[in-house]
Scaffold this motif. Structure first.
Motif, short mmCIF file in Angstrom:
data_model
loop_
_atom_site.label_atom_id
_atom_site.label_comp_id
_atom_site.label_asym_id
_atom_site.label_seq_id
_atom_site.Cartn_x
_atom_site.Cartn_y
_atom_site.Cartn_z
N ASN A 86 0.83 -1.21 0.00
CA ASN A 86 0.00 0.00 0.00
C ASN A 86 0.87 1.26 0.00
O ASN A 86 0.58 2.23 -0.70
N GLU A 87 1.95 1.23 0.80
CA GLU A 87 2.87 2.37 0.84
C GLU A 87 3.55 2.57 -0.51
O GLU A 87 3.67 3.70 -1.00
N ILE A 88 3.98 1.46 -1.12
CA ILE A 88 4.62 1.55 -2.44
C ILE A 88 3.63 2.09 -3.46
O ILE A 88 3.97 2.93 -4.31
N ASN A 89 2.38 1.64 -3.36
CA ASN A 89 1.35 2.10 -4.29
C ASN A 89 1.11 3.59 -4.13
O ASN A 89 0.97 4.32 -5.13
N GLU A 90 1.07 4.07 -2.88
CA GLU A 90 0.85 5.50 -2.65
C GLU A 90 2.00 6.32 -3.24
O GLU A 90 1.77 7.39 -3.82
N LYS A 91 3.24 5.83 -3.06
CA LYS A 91 4.38 6.53 -3.63
C LYS A 91 4.33 6.53 -5.15
O LYS A 91 4.66 7.53 -5.81
N ASN A 92 3.92 5.39 -5.72
CA ASN A 92 3.79 5.33 -7.17
C ASN A 92 2.74 6.31 -7.69
O ASN A 92 2.90 6.92 -8.75
N ILE A 93 1.65 6.44 -6.93
CA ILE A 93 0.60 7.40 -7.31
C ILE A 93 1.15 8.82 -7.29
O ILE A 93 0.87 9.63 -8.19
N LEU A 94 1.95 9.14 -6.24
CA LEU A 94 2.54 10.47 -6.15
C LEU A 94 3.47 10.74 -7.34
O LEU A 94 3.46 11.83 -7.92
N ILE A 95 4.29 9.73 -7.67
CA ILE A 95 5.20 9.88 -8.81
C ILE A 95 4.40 10.05 -10.10
O ILE A 95 4.74 10.88 -10.96
N LYS A 96 3.34 9.25 -10.25
CA LYS A 96 2.48 9.35 -11.43
C LYS A 96 1.88 10.75 -11.55
O LYS A 96 1.88 11.36 -12.63
N LYS A 97 1.36 11.27 -10.44
CA LYS A 97 0.78 12.61 -10.45
C LYS A 97 1.83 13.66 -10.78
O LYS A 97 1.54 14.65 -11.46
N GLU A 98 3.07 13.44 -10.26
CA GLU A 98 4.14 14.39 -10.54
C GLU A 98 4.45 14.43 -12.02
O GLU A 98 4.62 15.51 -12.61
N TYR A 99 4.51 13.25 -12.68
CA TYR A 99 4.77 13.21 -14.11
C TYR A 99 3.60 13.81 -14.91
O TYR A 99 3.81 14.50 -15.91
N GLU A 100 2.38 13.54 -14.45
CA GLU A 100 1.22 14.14 -15.11
C GLU A 100 1.28 15.67 -15.01
O GLU A 100 1.01 16.38 -15.98
N LYS A 101 1.62 16.15 -13.80
CA LYS A 101 1.74 17.58 -13.59
C LYS A 101 2.83 18.17 -14.47
O LYS A 101 2.68 19.25 -15.06
N ARG A 102 3.95 17.42 -14.58
CA ARG A 102 5.08 17.90 -15.39
C ARG A 102 4.69 17.99 -16.86
O ARG A 102 5.05 18.93 -17.57
N ILE A 103 3.93 16.99 -17.33
CA ILE A 103 3.50 16.99 -18.73
C ILE A 103 2.55 18.15 -18.99
O ILE A 103 2.65 18.85 -20.00
N LEU A 104 1.62 18.38 -18.07
CA LEU A 104 0.67 19.47 -18.23
C LEU A 104 1.38 20.82 -18.21
O LEU A 104 1.07 21.71 -19.02
N GLU A 105 2.35 20.96 -17.29
CA GLU A 105 3.04 22.24 -17.18
C GLU A 105 3.98 22.48 -18.34
O GLU A 105 4.28 23.62 -18.68
N SER A 106 4.47 21.41 -18.98
CA SER A 106 5.39 21.59 -20.10
C SER A 106 4.70 22.30 -21.27
O SER A 106 5.33 22.98 -22.06
N LYS A 107 3.37 22.10 -21.37
CA LYS A 107 2.63 22.78 -22.44
C LYS A 107 2.47 24.27 -22.15
O LYS A 107 2.12 25.05 -23.02
N ASP A 108 2.70 24.63 -20.90
CA ASP A 108 2.48 26.02 -20.50
C ASP A 108 3.74 26.58 -19.84
O ASP A 108 3.66 27.37 -18.92
N SER A 109 4.90 26.12 -20.30
CA SER A 109 6.15 26.44 -19.61
C SER A 109 6.52 27.92 -19.72
O SER A 109 7.02 28.50 -18.77
#
Length: 355
Positions: free
Chosen positions: A80-103
């Motif tokens: 569960n802890e590993i899954n939560e960390k993976n979710i955080l990393i996933k959200k971070e990459y999603e955020k990075r992709i979204l922000e790259s369009k508006d850099s």
């Protein structure tokens, strides 16, 4: 209760049985005359062993199942802890992709926030920019003096941002000290108590502003975040140097003579920034008025060495000398008042509006 206590139960049952029968095994003269009693005792023994053994086996089985359940629970928690960390990393990459369009707009927003000429305000904006970019609430800015191993606190997000308190001795922190002297970014191991990032910026006149990021969330411990900080290093350094240069150029308009006493309007600006930081729960402050019959300059020269280099002197234009103690908690304030009283310096605590 198992075989151990079952043995005692068998012995007590047998003695009780013989007692009620009115006889004793020691008085047996014929085996056949006591065979029925002996058979009952044997039944007790067999029954006790079977029941005790069965209970022990069931208890051991339950203990094994409890251990198995505990192991599965630990495995579940780890997954569960590993899954939560993976979710955080996933959200971070999603955020990075979204922000790259508006850099470009984002970069412009960052530059506009730190492109100010007030020293106090630029530090406050830098804290918030670094907090937003790195997702951490442990950021502080210290002042480095090449003549002293101590870094003096200029601004911080909160108490958890501090490294060694409001004065941080880096004499034994060889790697950090070398990085500051070389004007390089230091990357530390937070698991050993080191700050995550130490970044010297805005060097001028023997002084440097040092940005210290004490901790970083796991999803930010990557090359992208470090490259982002390297980019910010150039932007922040340029902004701080401009602010410090402006402060030197406008010195005559801000300060009285060759002193560090701010004129009333400039001093009120510093106070307003401290008030704003307090409202944002970033730091506390304290304003002291020196009680003296001397004129402004004589009072200043009499007390200037009793305060820190980061403390701010000012006046209300009526020959009164004030000192703004930024990043000062009520506990620190009590200590300062006690120290000044021992030196014979009389002060009064004032409100934020001195004009």
């Amino acid at each position: 209760y198992g075989v151990r206590y079952g043995t005692l139960a068998v012995a007590l049952a047998s003695l009780t049985f013989l007692g009620f029968q009115g006889g004793s095994l020691l008085e047996i003269d014929s085996f056949y005359s006591y065979v029925d009693k002996i058979l009952v005792i044997v039944e007790y023994i067999l029954f006790g062993i079977v029941v005790g053994y069965t209970v022990d086996m069931l208890r051991e089985s339950n203990a094994e199942k409890d251990l198995e359940i505990e192991d599965r629970k630990l495995s579940y928690d780890e997954l569960n802890e590993i899954n939560e960390k993976n979710i955080l990393i996933k959200k971070e990459y999603e955020k990075r992709i979204l922000e790259s369009k508006d850099s470009l707009p984002r970069l412009y927003q960052i530059i506009s926030r730190i492109n100010v000429l007030e020293e106090g305000r630029i530090f406050m904006e830098i804290l918030q920019v670094v907090q937003d970019l790195l997702g951490t609430n442990t950021v502080a800015i210290y002042r480095s003096n090449e003549k002293s191993p101590y870094l003096r606190l200029l601004a911080c997000l909160n108490e958890n941002s501090l490294m060694g308190g409001r004065s941080w001795n880096i004499e034994k922190e060889t790697e950090i000290k070398n990085a500051i002297e070389k004007n390089e970014i230091y990357e530390g191991d937070i698991w050993t108590g080191k700050p995550a990032i130490v970044m010297p910026v805005g060097t001028t006149g023997g002084y440097s502003a040092i940005i210290v990021v004490r901790t970083l969330p796991m999803e930010k411990m990557n090359l992208h975040s470090l490259n982002l900080m390297r980019t910010m290093f150039a932007l922040i350094s340029t902004s701080i140097e401009k602010a410090l240069q402006y402060d030197n150029v406008a010195r005559e308009k801000k300060y009285i003579g060759d002193t560090l006493i701010l004129r009333p309007e400039e001093f009120q600006k510093k106070i307003n920034i401290s008030v704003e930081k307090k409202q944002k729960n970033m730091s506390e402050y304290c304003i002291l008025k020196v009680v003296s019959d001397e004129n402004l300059l004589d009072t200043y020269h009499a007390v200037e060495k009793s305060f820190r280099e980061v403390d701010i002197f000012g006046t209300d234009g009526k020959e009164n000398l004030y000192i703004l103690l930024d990043n000062t908690t009520p506990k620190d304030e009590a200590f300062v008042l006690e120290r000044l009283a021992k030196k014979g310096i009389m002060v009064e605590k004032k409100e934020e509006d001195i004009l």
